[in-house]
Design an enzyme around this catalytic site. Structure first.
Site, PDB file in Angstrom:
ATOM      1  N   SER A   1       0.824  -1.206   0.000  1.00  0.00           N
ATOM      2  CA  SER A   1       0.000   0.000   0.000  1.00  0.00           C
ATOM      3  C   SER A   1       0.861   1.260   0.000  1.00  0.00           C
ATOM      4  CB  SER A   1      -0.930   0.006   1.214  1.00  0.00           C
ATOM      5  OG  SER A   1      -0.195   0.054   2.429  1.00  0.00           O
TER       6      SER A   1
ATOM      7  N   ARG B   1       0.113   3.596  -3.242  1.00  0.00           N
ATOM      8  CA  ARG B   1      -0.545   4.890  -3.030  1.00  0.00           C
ATOM      9  C   ARG B   1       0.159   5.989  -3.827  1.00  0.00           C
ATOM     10  NH1 ARG B   1      -0.454   4.618   1.796  1.00  0.00           N
ATOM     11  NH2 ARG B   1      -2.623   4.219   2.378  1.00  0.00           N
TER      12      ARG B   1
ATOM     13  N   ASN C   1      -1.504   7.789  -7.468  1.00  0.00           N
ATOM     14  CA  ASN C   1      -1.768   9.222  -7.575  1.00  0.00           C
ATOM     15  C   ASN C   1      -0.967   9.871  -8.696  1.00  0.00           C
ATOM     16  OD1 ASN C   1      -3.584  10.423  -5.230  1.00  0.00           O
ATOM     17  ND2 ASN C   1      -2.403   8.750  -4.348  1.00  0.00           N
TER      18      ASN C   1
END
Length: 294
Positions: free
Chosen positions: A217, A221, A225
């Site tokens: 994660s 992440r 983005n």
């Protein structure tokens, strides 16, 4: 050249221009060690040379910036550059102090967190460069109009997962350093549900899942983005590229290209800074958790 010949050449150029889908696929394809087109996927037999080059180059730039700031620091009234660096250093130091209570560990972890923030920020900020500038320069150098190059390292899953794996290795190191190897192994098999022998396999599985989830994660992440931001810039670029062949709606497309590009670039400043800050903070949190027992 006659008007008719010029018109014919312009028509041929438009006919040979890539479609919107081909344009996006080309810009999402890496320059890699195989010499064959390949998008950003996990493949240990392939090295994305563009990601490696830009990430290492920006890593050197990060070190030079911080070295220059330390070398030029004075005890008097600071200039703008020194003032900005001091604010950044104080922010990182206060965050590290609130998360990692071991003073000896902070001597290494706090400068590391500062380096991570600046490095990730610079890699994210590559998204602000005009989309076709560096790839076009590379095509001019190679003489190949189909040469591939991506310039945002954090939009490559290989890079972000590589950084998160680095944080994982630091977590494992501090687990062993703080708790001792025997103490850490004991924690692996007795937390979080207790020290009953029947619970050992469950505890160990839960610990492995926790380490894997945090690492994946952490990298996903940042990648998600920045990859999404890169796609939006590509779509905005297509609006500007389509204006000349859109007849009466062409000026509207160009206006939309300018307005959307400006608004997204301003909004993207927040994303670039925020994602660098989040990646740094998660690194601090995970290393801090390695200092604590369950």
């Amino acid at each position: 050249m006659s008007i008719e010949e010029a018109g014919t050449q312009a028509h041929e150029a438009a006919a040979n221009a890539p479609s919107a889908g081909e344009y996006i696929v080309h810009h999402l394809t890496h320059l890699n060690s195989t010499g064959h087109p390949q998008a950003s996927i996990i493949d240990f037999s392939v090295i994305n040379l563009d990601t490696l080059f830009y990430s290492l180059t920006l890593g050197v730039v990060t070190i030079l910036i911080l070295w220059f700031a330390a070398r030029k620091a004075t005890s008097g009234v600071p200039g703008r550059f020194q003032g900005a660096v001091e604010v950044l250093v104080d922010m990182v130091a206060s965050q590290a102090k609130g998360i990692i209570h071991e003073e000896e560990s902070r001597k290494f972890v706090a400068p590391l967190a500062l380096t991570i923030f600046v490095w990730v920020f610079l890699m994210n900020a590559m998204d602000f460069l005009p989309l076709d500038v560096l790839p076009s320069l590379w095509q001019g150098v190679t003489g190949d109009h189909h040469a591939y190059m991506r310039v945002v390292p954090t939009a490559d899953l290989n890079a972000t997962l590589g950084m998160s794996l680095g944080v994982l290795l630091l977590c494992l190191y501090y687990n062993v350093k703080i708790k001792g190897f025997g103490g850490w192994v004991h924690e692996l098999f007795t937390a979080p549900f207790g020290s009953h022998p029947l619970l050992y396999p469950i505890n160990f599985a839960m610990q492995l899942i926790e380490f894997a989830a945090k690492t994946i994660s952490h990298g996903m992440r940042l990648f998600g983005n920045m990859y999404a931001g890169e796609l939006v810039f590509m779509l905005i670029a297509l609006m500007g590229a389509a204006w000349s062949s859109s007849g009466a709606t062409g000026p509207l497309l160009m206006l939309g290209h300018i307005l959307a590009g400006s608004v997204w670039a301003i909004f993207h400043i927040l994303i670039v800074v925020l994602q660098a800050f989040i990646f740094m903070m998660l690194a601090l949190v995970y290393i801090g958790q390695a200092h604590e027992g369950h």
